[in-house]
Design a protein around this motif. Structure first.
Motif, PDB file in Angstrom:
ATOM      1  N   ASN A 113       0.855  -1.171   0.000  1.00  0.00           N
ATOM      2  CA  ASN A 113       0.000   0.000   0.000  1.00  0.00           C
ATOM      3  C   ASN A 113       0.900   1.232   0.000  1.00  0.00           C
TER       4      ASN A 113
ATOM      5  N   SER B 197       1.191   5.419  -0.451  1.00  0.00           N
ATOM      6  CA  SER B 197       0.525   6.716  -0.547  1.00  0.00           C
ATOM      7  C   SER B 197       1.597   7.793  -0.674  1.00  0.00           C
TER       8      SER B 197
ATOM      9  N   SER C  69       2.178  11.998  -0.783  1.00  0.00           N
ATOM     10  CA  SER C  69       1.675  13.361  -0.634  1.00  0.00           C
ATOM     11  C   SER C  69       2.767  14.310  -1.100  1.00  0.00           C
TER      12      SER C  69
ATOM     13  N   LYS D 280       5.246  10.016 -10.145  1.00  0.00           N
ATOM     14  CA  LYS D 280       4.511   9.012  -9.371  1.00  0.00           C
ATOM     15  C   LYS D 280       4.951   7.601  -9.749  1.00  0.00           C
TER      16      LYS D 280
ATOM     17  N   GLU E 296       6.835   4.820  -7.301  1.00  0.00           N
ATOM     18  CA  GLU E 296       6.295   3.468  -7.154  1.00  0.00           C
ATOM     19  C   GLU E 296       7.321   2.408  -7.556  1.00  0.00           C
TER      20      GLU E 296
ATOM     21  N   HIS F  87       4.344   5.392   3.192  1.00  0.00           N
ATOM     22  CA  HIS F  87       3.848   6.751   2.999  1.00  0.00           C
ATOM     23  C   HIS F  87       5.042   7.635   2.659  1.00  0.00           C
TER      24      HIS F  87
END
Length: 123
Positions: A2, A4, A6, A17, A21, A38
């Protein structure tokens, strides 16, 4: 995993992005289940140095949470620096987890640190 992300002070493009990843997926090579990541990316503008990027990441694995922090002039350089930190932390965590179930390996490591001339067959 998972993940995320910001961001503050700039627009997060699809290329950035995907790069983030792709680099965090590299951490899965250690065979340690990564529960969540995160990443927080900030851009500061310094009048003499130009753009400075800060990347802070929190990586959650079973029974442990790792934190990393890096800064630099480009997102790529900062990301590589932080991934190297996280890679080192997770590999160290994995070694500790391996030794936890093998007390003989712990004893061997301590004996070799005290008596470096001992080989594996002597312990």
């Amino acid at each position: 995993m998972n993940l995320s992300i910001s961001h503050h002070g700039f627009d997060l493009t699809q290329d950035v992005k995907l790069l983030v990843e792709k680099k965090f997926v590299r951490l899965e090579k250690h065979a340690v289940p990564i529960l969540g990541v995160h990443a927080d990316i900030d851009r500061d503008q310094h009048h003499r140095q130009g753009d400075i990027f800060h990347l802070r990441a929190t990586i959650e694995v079973p029974h442990e949470t790792f934190h990393g922090d890096a800064q630099g002039e480009s997102i790529e350089a900062v990301l590589y620096r932080l991934i190297d930190q996280a890679d080192h932390q997770i590999s160290h965590y994995r070694e500790i987890q391996k030794e936890r179930g093998r007390p003989k390996a712990q004893i061997r490591r301590v004996m070799k640190s005290i008596f470096p001339w001992l080989g594996k067959e002597d312990c």
